[in-house]
Design an enzyme around this catalytic site. Structure first.
Site, PDB file in Angstrom:
ATOM      1  CG  ASP A   1     -28.040  22.876 -77.774  1.00 24.09           C
ATOM      2  OD1 ASP A   1     -27.233  22.234 -77.079  1.00 24.09           O
ATOM      3  OD2 ASP A   1     -28.290  22.612 -78.960  1.00 24.09           O
TER       4      ASP A   1
ATOM      5  CG  ASN B   1     -29.286  11.050 -78.949  1.00 20.59           C
ATOM      6  OD1 ASN B   1     -29.035   9.915 -79.358  1.00 20.59           O
ATOM      7  ND2 ASN B   1     -29.787  11.232 -77.750  1.00 20.59           N
TER       8      ASN B   1
ATOM      9  CB  CYS C   1     -26.010  18.437 -75.216  1.00 22.58           C
ATOM     10  SG  CYS C   1     -24.417  18.824 -75.982  1.00 22.58           S
ATOM     11  NE  ARG C   2     -30.619  20.733 -76.159  1.00 20.10           N
ATOM     12  CZ  ARG C   2     -31.209  21.395 -77.124  1.00 20.10           C
ATOM     13  NH1 ARG C   2     -32.015  22.392 -76.813  1.00 20.10           N
ATOM     14  NH2 ARG C   2     -31.015  21.070 -78.384  1.00 20.10           N
ATOM     15  CB  SER C   3     -32.279  13.952 -75.923  1.00 22.51           C
ATOM     16  OG  SER C   3     -31.290  13.565 -76.838  1.00 22.51           O
TER      17      SER C   3
ATOM     18  CB  CYS D   1     -32.011  17.323 -77.985  1.00 20.53           C
ATOM     19  SG  CYS D   1     -30.541  16.289 -77.891  1.00 20.53           S
TER      20      CYS D   1
HETATM   21  P1  4NP Z   1     -28.075  18.666 -78.275  1.00 15.39           P
HETATM   22  O1  4NP Z   1     -26.891  19.713 -78.621  1.00 15.39           O
HETATM   23  O2  4NP Z   1     -29.139  18.872 -79.323  1.00 15.39           O
HETATM   24  O3  4NP Z   1     -28.529  19.063 -76.915  1.00 15.39           O
HETATM   25  O4  4NP Z   1     -27.438  17.287 -78.333  1.00 15.39           O
HETATM   26  C1  4NP Z   1     -26.329  19.793 -79.904  1.00 15.39           C
HETATM   27  C2  4NP Z   1     -25.371  18.888 -80.287  1.00 15.39           C
HETATM   28  C3  4NP Z   1     -24.804  18.957 -81.557  1.00 15.39           C
HETATM   29  C4  4NP Z   1     -25.203  19.941 -82.434  1.00 15.39           C
HETATM   30  C5  4NP Z   1     -26.175  20.846 -82.044  1.00 15.39           C
HETATM   31  C6  4NP Z   1     -26.746  20.770 -80.785  1.00 15.39           C
HETATM   32  N1  4NP Z   1     -24.629  20.009 -83.717  1.00 15.39           N
HETATM   33  O5  4NP Z   1     -24.927  20.980 -84.450  1.00 15.39           O
HETATM   34  O6  4NP Z   1     -23.860  19.127 -84.113  1.00 15.39           O
END
Ligand code: 4NP
Length: 148
Positions: A123, A11, A13-15, A8
């Protein structure tokens, strides 16, 4: 052995949610030794940071620990290392392609493709809704595991 990499943006939240949900599923089926499952980010934003509190709390609710996991970024070498490179949404695939350049072995897909739904997983970093993300992750991982 099936080598699976969830990807994702951050790394956190989702992955990692997908990584630890699938690891739990294979362990519960007694198939842990058949799988190597990890997750990573396309961005550098969260490198070294632990799993987001919302994901940790949701996983804890269902009895899954993700202690010790910290965010890492995908590398070109991951393409050769893994059999399945599984993204959460289309923008992840664009970012993955920037890293790996090409996908001659068709390793890259969306998680929900395995469930017959060609759509992204929202997300929760933006939506704040970890429950909906969890349901989609379980749907995708369940369908993936049925194929392997
Ligand atoms: P993820 O969510 O891609 O599901 O881990 C996010 C976590 C952090 C950020 C964006 C999405 N960020 O912009 O830092």
């Amino acid at each position: 052995m099936y080598k699976i990499l969830f990807v994702c943006l951050g790394n956190i939240c989702r992955s990692p949610m997908s990584e630890f949900v699938l690891r739990d599923m294979v362990e519960k089926q007694g198939r842990g030794s058949e799988f190597y499952i990890r997750s990573c980010a396309t961005s550098t934003e969260e490198i070294g940071n632990p799993v987001h509190y919302g994901t940790r709390r949701k996983l804890a609710e269902v009895g899954i620990s993700c202690d010790g996991k910290t965010a890492v970024q995908m590398t070109r070498a991951d393409y050769d290392k893994y059999d399945y490179i599984i993204a959460m949404e289309e923008s992840n695939i664009r970012n993955i392609m920037r890293i790996i350049k090409s996908d001659p072995l068709n390793k890259v897909s969306l998680l929900l493709d395995f469930a017959g739904e060609h759509r992204g997983i929202a997300d929760p970093w933006y939506t704040g809704d970890f429950d909906t993300t969890y349901k989609d992750v379980v749907k995708g991982c369940t369908a993936l595991l049925e194929r392997l």
